[in-house]
Write a protein that holds these residues in place. Structure first.
Motif: not given
Length: 89
Positions: A63-67
């Protein structure tokens, strides 16, 4: 658990995912049998992988990378794979 980034041969589209088997998931992406994002954009090159101990950590990292912005995702990939080579080959 693995967090991974895949792209197409031109490195123009990025896909971020999480899996418990990077080999199986890579194979599934390259088959492109379903109508999916990876089939639509011909995503078949593994360019980044992180290993995580638990599913919660892996999902949080995904989720962090997707953001991340596209520029930040590019920088992340370059830290491990400066030439954007297919890591599965």
């Amino acid at each position: 658990m693995f967090v991974y980034i895949m792209t197409n041969k031109w490195n123009t589209v990025i896909y971020v995912g999480v899996t418990n088997s990077i080999e199986r998931r890579y194979f599934e992406h390259t088959l492109q049998t379903k109508h999916s994002f990876t089939k639509k954009y011909n995503i078949n090159k593994l360019v980044y992988v992180e290993d995580h101990q638990g599913i919660e950590d892996a999902i949080a990292r995904e989720k962090q990378i997707k953001n991340y912005s596209r520029a930040r995702k590019n920088k992340l990939i370059i830290t491990l794979n400066p030439l954007w080579n297919d890591l599965a080959v």
